[in-house]
Write a protein that holds these residues in place. Sequence first.
Motif, PDB file in Angstrom:
ATOM      1  N   SER A 167       0.803  -1.233   0.000  1.00 11.82           N
ATOM      2  CA  SER A 167       0.000   0.000   0.000  1.00 11.82           C
ATOM      3  C   SER A 167       0.832   1.278   0.000  1.00 11.82           C
ATOM      4  O   SER A 167       0.326   2.353   0.303  1.00 11.82           O
ATOM      5  N   GLU A 168       2.105   1.163  -0.340  1.00  9.80           N
ATOM      6  CA  GLU A 168       2.977   2.329  -0.386  1.00  9.80           C
ATOM      7  C   GLU A 168       3.518   2.503  -1.808  1.00  9.80           C
ATOM      8  O   GLU A 168       3.806   1.529  -2.496  1.00  9.80           O
ATOM      9  N   ASN A 169       3.630   3.757  -2.247  1.00 13.83           N
ATOM     10  CA  ASN A 169       4.154   4.060  -3.573  1.00 13.83           C
ATOM     11  C   ASN A 169       5.630   4.439  -3.493  1.00 13.83           C
ATOM     12  O   ASN A 169       6.024   5.269  -2.666  1.00 13.83           O
ATOM     13  N   PHE A 170       6.415   3.863  -4.385  1.00 12.37           N
ATOM     14  CA  PHE A 170       7.859   4.110  -4.429  1.00 12.37           C
ATOM     15  C   PHE A 170       8.229   4.649  -5.815  1.00 12.37           C
ATOM     16  O   PHE A 170       8.240   3.896  -6.786  1.00 12.37           O
ATOM     17  N   PRO A 171       8.538   5.941  -5.934  1.00 10.06           N
ATOM     18  CA  PRO A 171       8.868   6.510  -7.247  1.00 10.06           C
ATOM     19  C   PRO A 171      10.256   6.105  -7.741  1.00 10.06           C
ATOM     20  O   PRO A 171      11.166   5.869  -6.961  1.00 10.06           O
ATOM     21  N   ILE A 172      10.373   6.035  -9.062  1.00  7.99           N
ATOM     22  CA  ILE A 172      11.656   5.927  -9.745  1.00  7.99           C
ATOM     23  C   ILE A 172      11.812   7.198 -10.582  1.00  7.99           C
ATOM     24  O   ILE A 172      10.898   7.566 -11.320  1.00  7.99           O
TER      25      ILE A 172
ATOM     26  N   GLY B 215      19.275  -2.598  -3.034  1.00  7.69           N
ATOM     27  CA  GLY B 215      19.093  -1.695  -1.901  1.00  7.69           C
ATOM     28  C   GLY B 215      20.102  -1.825  -0.789  1.00  7.69           C
ATOM     29  O   GLY B 215      20.242  -0.925   0.042  1.00  7.69           O
ATOM     30  N   ASN B 216      20.816  -2.939  -0.748  1.00  7.83           N
ATOM     31  CA  ASN B 216      21.840  -3.108   0.285  1.00  7.83           C
ATOM     32  C   ASN B 216      23.216  -2.664  -0.198  1.00  7.83           C
ATOM     33  O   ASN B 216      24.206  -2.843   0.508  1.00  7.83           O
ATOM     34  N   GLU B 217      23.274  -2.088  -1.396  1.00 10.22           N
ATOM     35  CA  GLU B 217      24.525  -1.550  -1.924  1.00 10.22           C
ATOM     36  C   GLU B 217      24.391  -0.018  -1.962  1.00 10.22           C
ATOM     37  O   GLU B 217      24.202   0.581  -3.021  1.00 10.22           O
ATOM     38  N   GLN B 218      24.458   0.580  -0.800  1.00 10.19           N
ATOM     39  CA  GLN B 218      24.117   1.981  -0.660  1.00 10.19           C
ATOM     40  C   GLN B 218      25.187   2.936  -1.194  1.00 10.19           C
ATOM     41  O   GLN B 218      24.894   4.111  -1.466  1.00 10.19           O
ATOM     42  N   ALA B 219      26.404   2.455  -1.354  1.00  6.46           N
ATOM     43  CA  ALA B 219      27.489   3.330  -1.807  1.00  6.46           C
ATOM     44  C   ALA B 219      27.166   3.965  -3.159  1.00  6.46           C
ATOM     45  O   ALA B 219      27.498   5.129  -3.408  1.00  6.46           O
ATOM     46  N   GLY B 220      26.492   3.210  -4.042  1.00  7.63           N
ATOM     47  CA  GLY B 220      26.133   3.743  -5.346  1.00  7.63           C
ATOM     48  C   GLY B 220      25.165   4.905  -5.273  1.00  7.63           C
ATOM     49  O   GLY B 220      25.214   5.834  -6.088  1.00  7.63           O
ATOM     50  N   LEU B 221      24.276   4.880  -4.287  1.00  4.56           N
ATOM     51  CA  LEU B 221      23.320   5.970  -4.104  1.00  4.56           C
ATOM     52  C   LEU B 221      24.008   7.214  -3.550  1.00  4.56           C
ATOM     53  O   LEU B 221      23.746   8.342  -3.997  1.00  4.56           O
ATOM     54  N   PHE B 222      24.900   7.006  -2.592  1.00  3.71           N
ATOM     55  CA  PHE B 222      25.683   8.140  -2.087  1.00  3.71           C
ATOM     56  C   PHE B 222      26.546   8.725  -3.211  1.00  3.71           C
ATOM     57  O   PHE B 222      26.697   9.945  -3.320  1.00  3.71           O
ATOM     58  N   ALA B 223      27.089   7.846  -4.049  1.00  9.91           N
ATOM     59  CA  ALA B 223      27.910   8.307  -5.177  1.00  9.91           C
ATOM     60  C   ALA B 223      27.067   9.115  -6.161  1.00  9.91           C
ATOM     61  O   ALA B 223      27.546  10.098  -6.743  1.00  9.91           O
TER      62      ALA B 223
ATOM     63  N   PRO C  44      13.566   0.889  -5.582  1.00 11.60           N
ATOM     64  CA  PRO C  44      13.343   1.618  -4.321  1.00 11.60           C
ATOM     65  C   PRO C  44      12.845   0.771  -3.158  1.00 11.60           C
ATOM     66  O   PRO C  44      13.188   1.042  -2.011  1.00 11.60           O
ATOM     67  N   VAL C  45      12.046  -0.248  -3.444  1.00 10.11           N
ATOM     68  CA  VAL C  45      11.553  -1.107  -2.357  1.00 10.11           C
ATOM     69  C   VAL C  45      12.726  -1.779  -1.650  1.00 10.11           C
ATOM     70  O   VAL C  45      12.764  -1.858  -0.421  1.00 10.11           O
ATOM     71  N   SER C  46      13.689  -2.226  -2.429  1.00 14.09           N
ATOM     72  CA  SER C  46      14.848  -2.905  -1.839  1.00 14.09           C
ATOM     73  C   SER C  46      15.636  -1.959  -0.940  1.00 14.09           C
ATOM     74  O   SER C  46      16.253  -2.387   0.041  1.00 14.09           O
ATOM     75  N   ILE C  47      15.625  -0.675  -1.268  1.00 16.47           N
ATOM     76  CA  ILE C  47      16.364   0.303  -0.464  1.00 16.47           C
ATOM     77  C   ILE C  47      15.701   0.476   0.897  1.00 16.47           C
ATOM     78  O   ILE C  47      16.369   0.509   1.930  1.00 16.47           O
ATOM     79  N   LYS C  48      14.392   0.573   0.896  1.00  8.94           N
ATOM     80  CA  LYS C  48      13.692   0.720   2.182  1.00  8.94           C
ATOM     81  C   LYS C  48      13.944  -0.474   3.096  1.00  8.94           C
ATOM     82  O   LYS C  48      14.099  -0.324   4.312  1.00  8.94           O
ATOM     83  N   TYR C  49      13.997  -1.670   2.517  1.00 11.16           N
ATOM     84  CA  TYR C  49      14.131  -2.893   3.317  1.00 11.16           C
ATOM     85  C   TYR C  49      15.570  -3.411   3.378  1.00 11.16           C
ATOM     86  O   TYR C  49      15.810  -4.504   3.871  1.00 11.16           O
ATOM     87  N   PHE C  50      16.519  -2.603   2.887  1.00 13.07           N
ATOM     88  CA  PHE C  50      17.933  -2.969   2.890  1.00 13.07           C
ATOM     89  C   PHE C  50      18.119  -4.392   2.370  1.00 13.07           C
ATOM     90  O   PHE C  50      18.710  -5.268   2.998  1.00 13.07           O
TER      91      PHE C  50
END
Length: 227
Positions: free
Chosen positions: A67-72, A93-101, A129-135
């Motif tokens: 029930s949650e929307n995750f934009p790309i 989502g568990n490879e966060q370095a790419g997002l910080f980069a 994005p879902v994978s990022i929220k749930y690491f």
Amino acid sequence: MNTSITPKNIYLFLKHYFTEQPFDFPKQDKDMNIVDLGLDLKEYYCKLQEFKDTFKVKQIQTIKYKSENFPIYELEINKGAEIKVFILSGTHGNEQAGLFATLELLKLFKNNPPNYEKFNIKILTPNNPVSIKYFSRFNGDGIDVNRDFKKQRTLETKAVIKLIKDFKPDFAITLHEALHENGVFIYGNKLVKEEFAVSILNKVQEKGVKLAKKGYFPGKFKIPGYK
């Protein structure tokens, strides 16, 4: 993660990296001992919007989960420029370095426009994005979207394919994070010329960044930082 060759490590590697859909939900990879760098998805979305004065920012897809929307989002600068560059981040989502980069790259492009005026740059982020929220490595259906480019079952993969077909980039870069801590490396496909990859790595090394000498398991790279 301990990268020695043991039955357990081989099993984990095959399950997490060579299986298209090992689960039916975004399972966390606790057995892989991946470090959480503390990225918050909502904060990441907000930071992307801060670049609206320089980039054209538009939502190209919405992933629905619980029930949650995750934009790309797609961000573009220098439309019509000579060289087209596509950058993809947030596939796992568990490879966060790419997002910080990605945020650092956006700052770089914004603050140094003369250096990049020849490049029409498009960034698709976050791809999963879902994978990022749930690491997690996996999307809401437990699929590794980076293993879905043949079947194209997921909206995440379809968004990438559509952008590539429409944009027709000269260069494509996808940002990931390895399990080991021995430096940066590039995985180039058959279309990437070795001398081109090495020239990039030389520039990276000039900035004081350490290049990896080996991959996930024992076995050295012939060229530091390049596979």
